[in-house]
Motif scaffolding. Structure first.
Motif, short mmCIF file in Angstrom:
data_model
loop_
_atom_site.label_atom_id
_atom_site.label_comp_id
_atom_site.label_asym_id
_atom_site.label_seq_id
_atom_site.Cartn_x
_atom_site.Cartn_y
_atom_site.Cartn_z
N THR A 61 0.84 -1.18 0.00
CA THR A 61 0.00 0.00 0.00
C THR A 61 0.88 1.25 0.00
N ALA A 62 0.26 2.39 -0.29
CA ALA A 62 1.01 3.64 -0.33
C ALA A 62 1.62 3.98 1.01
N ALA A 63 0.97 3.57 2.10
CA ALA A 63 1.51 3.85 3.43
C ALA A 63 2.89 3.21 3.60
N SER A 64 3.14 2.13 2.87
CA SER A 64 4.44 1.45 2.96
C SER A 64 5.39 1.86 1.84
N HIS A 65 4.89 1.90 0.59
CA HIS A 65 5.81 2.23 -0.51
C HIS A 65 6.02 3.73 -0.67
N GLY A 66 5.17 4.55 -0.06
CA GLY A 66 5.44 5.97 0.04
C GLY A 66 4.87 6.86 -1.05
N VAL A 67 4.35 6.27 -2.14
CA VAL A 67 3.83 7.08 -3.24
C VAL A 67 2.31 7.15 -3.10
N TYR A 68 1.83 8.15 -2.37
CA TYR A 68 0.42 8.25 -2.04
C TYR A 68 -0.34 9.17 -2.99
N GLY A 69 0.31 9.60 -4.06
CA GLY A 69 -0.36 10.41 -5.07
C GLY A 69 0.54 10.61 -6.27
N ASN A 70 -0.02 11.14 -7.35
CA ASN A 70 0.83 11.52 -8.47
C ASN A 70 1.84 12.57 -8.03
N HIS A 71 1.47 13.35 -7.03
CA HIS A 71 2.36 14.32 -6.40
C HIS A 71 2.38 14.05 -4.90
N ILE A 72 3.54 14.17 -4.30
CA ILE A 72 3.68 13.95 -2.87
C ILE A 72 4.35 15.17 -2.24
N LEU A 73 4.14 15.35 -0.95
CA LEU A 73 4.63 16.54 -0.26
C LEU A 73 6.14 16.43 -0.04
N TYR A 74 6.85 17.46 -0.48
CA TYR A 74 8.30 17.47 -0.36
C TYR A 74 8.74 18.90 -0.04
N ASN A 75 9.35 19.08 1.14
CA ASN A 75 9.78 20.41 1.58
C ASN A 75 8.66 21.44 1.51
N GLY A 76 7.47 21.00 1.93
CA GLY A 76 6.35 21.92 2.03
C GLY A 76 5.55 22.13 0.76
N ALA A 77 5.95 21.52 -0.35
CA ALA A 77 5.24 21.67 -1.62
C ALA A 77 4.99 20.30 -2.23
N PHE A 78 3.91 20.19 -2.99
CA PHE A 78 3.62 18.93 -3.67
C PHE A 78 4.45 18.84 -4.95
N LYS A 79 5.25 17.77 -5.06
CA LYS A 79 6.13 17.55 -6.20
C LYS A 79 5.77 16.21 -6.86
N PRO A 80 6.06 16.07 -8.17
CA PRO A 80 5.76 14.80 -8.83
C PRO A 80 6.46 13.62 -8.17
N ALA A 81 5.75 12.53 -8.04
CA ALA A 81 6.35 11.31 -7.49
C ALA A 81 7.20 10.64 -8.58
N TYR A 82 8.39 10.20 -8.18
CA TYR A 82 9.33 9.60 -9.12
C TYR A 82 9.78 8.23 -8.60
N PRO A 83 10.43 7.43 -9.46
CA PRO A 83 10.88 6.11 -9.00
C PRO A 83 11.69 6.15 -7.72
N GLU A 84 12.48 7.20 -7.51
CA GLU A 84 13.29 7.31 -6.30
C GLU A 84 12.43 7.41 -5.04
N ASP A 85 11.17 7.77 -5.19
CA ASP A 85 10.28 7.92 -4.04
C ASP A 85 9.68 6.59 -3.58
N VAL A 86 9.81 5.55 -4.38
CA VAL A 86 9.28 4.24 -4.00
C VAL A 86 10.21 3.63 -2.96
N ARG A 87 9.70 3.42 -1.76
CA ARG A 87 10.54 3.03 -0.63
C ARG A 87 10.83 1.53 -0.56
N LEU A 88 10.13 0.75 -1.34
CA LEU A 88 10.28 -0.70 -1.28
C LEU A 88 10.82 -1.22 -2.61
N PRO A 89 11.43 -2.41 -2.61
CA PRO A 89 11.90 -2.97 -3.88
C PRO A 89 10.75 -3.28 -4.82
N THR A 90 10.91 -2.94 -6.09
CA THR A 90 9.91 -3.27 -7.10
C THR A 90 10.20 -4.65 -7.67
#
Length: 413
Positions: A61-90
């Motif tokens: 789930t997103a709570a574990s892999h970290g990508v909870y939207g097309n954009h995720i909050l980063y340094n106070g702003a919503f930024k596009p989610a990228y492969p580097e944001d996936v916290r678990l092995p694909t």
């Protein structure tokens, strides 16, 4: 012989659509009838593209892999989610670490280093110029994931010196409308996947996707003639790939997995959060809205303002635990979605939607359920009515003989 796998994502192909229009999908539905057919594969939360892809690749789930939207909050702003944001092995990570040969042919949320051949998604290379996803992308991230990586030089001998034919910017601006460019990109991706599978060194895992099935529904509507056409094109492309495998004698070497990242639903009214709550720090995820809140009072104020438009506050359990207090989640009523203001001089709080079909609806609603099939090598004939989102990745791992320690879900094959 070791099983090989081709996984194809058909963007926005819903369970409802397949049930209503299976006659338009002779190749996809035919594969399902010969193998394992899942009538309804549940959607990730929210039911949007990057959470869907990340769940399909990790089985979490997103709570574990970290990508909870097309954009995720980063340094106070919503930024596009990228492969580097996936916290678990694909599944690509697991396969590459196990010594398997991995090819990414236009699939999203895959790290280049997890592959032997890497071709970025068309929507990162300019075919979908002006896409909302391109806003606020850090230059280093955009550059890294737009590079084609073919260290072993396997593409050029197949006549694929550039799988996009031309630089997408040139193709889009000079030669064709963006919608046609998108269809060309889909065709080139499937053609490249087929060429690799039929080459002298066929990869063990090929990940690819067809994207215009989603874009056409957004812009022309669910069940529109243009949407029917796009989905028929997708089915034809998959049929072409299967026929090429059959003609080359490789059909028994590969299992085929086909699934979507989300469904689609008709939208009649857009809700503009920025007009309702001036200064709001938010991100529209289809019919789901994420709002960055500083404290409980701000959350309460936003909730009260949105409630007047039938918007319901939803749980943020899909957000990683350490971020839940900072992000409030809302869902739009039926036939509504959230959109950015088309013009900041406009003061209307609702209006005509830019996207007349979208996804990310209330979790559990059937519009975001997806169709899913597995066929080919090692796949039994089976009909499954309902499956959980996490089971798709578990099934890919099972077909490849891999262990995914972070995904205990039961495989469907």
């Amino acid at each position: 012989m070791k099983k090989k796998l081709i996984a194809i994502l058909v963007d926005g192909l819903s369970a409802n659509y397949v049930r209503e229009h299976r006659h338009l999908l002779p190749n996809i539905y035919g594969l399902g009838e010969s193998g394992t057919m899942v009538d309804r594969l549940g959607a990730a939360v929210p039911g949007t593209s990057m959470p869907g892809r990340s769940c399909m690749l990790t089985g979490a789930t997103a709570a574990s892999h970290g990508v909870y939207g097309n954009h995720i909050l980063y340094n106070g702003a919503f930024k596009p989610a990228y492969p580097e944001d996936v916290r678990l092995p694909t599944i690509a990570t697991l396969a590459k670490n196990a010594g398997l040969d991995v090819a990414c042919v236009g699939a999203g949320m895959i790290r280049p280093e997890d592959t032997n051949v890497f071709i970025p998604p068309a929507w990162l290379r300019g075919f979908l110029r002006g896409s909302r996803f391109h806003k606020h992308i850090p230059a280093d991230r955009l550059g890294r994931t737009r590079i084609i990586s073919d260290i072993q030089g396997r593409l050029e001998p197949l006549g694929i010196s550039s799988p996009y034919g031309h630089e997408p910017e040139t193709l889009t601006v000079r030669d064709t409308p963006p919608v046609v460019s998108g269809f060309i990109a889909d065709q080139l991706m499937i053609r490249t996947a087929a060429a690799l599978a039929n080459s002298d060194a066929p990869p063990d895992l090929i990940l690819t996707e067809i994207s215009m099935t989603d874009s056409t529904q957004h812009n022309f509507g669910y069940g529109s003639e243009v949407a029917h056409w796009a989905i028929c094109v997708a089915d034809t492309l998959i049929g072409s790939l299967i026929n090429q495998l059959r003609q080359s004698g490789r059909i028994d070497d590969y299992a085929i997995a086909i699934a979507s990242d989300h469904g689609h639903a008709e939208i009649r009214t857009a809700i503009f959060p920025e007009a309702i709550v001036p200064g709001i720090n938010c991100e529209c995820e289809g019919a789901t809205l994420h709002v960055a809140v500083k404290n409980g009072q701000e959350r309460a104020n936003v909730t009260a303002a949105l409630r007047e438009f039938g918007v319901e506050e939803w749980t943020s359990e899909h957000i990683p635990e350490e971020e839940r207090e900072a992000i409030a989640t809302y869902v739009a009523p039926t036939f509504h979605s959230f959109e950015e203001l088309p013009d900041h001089n406009i003061r209307e709080k609702t209006g005509r939607p830019q996207y007349i079909s979208t996804h990310g609806v209330r979790p559990g609603d059937p519009e975001d359920d997806r169709f899913c099939v597995f066929a080919g090598a090692g796949v039994s004939k089976l009909k499954i009515d309902n499956a959980k989102p996490e089971q798709y990745a578990a099934s890919l791992a099972r077909l490849l003989g891999l262990r995914n320690e972070t995904n205990p879900a039961e495989a469907l094959v």
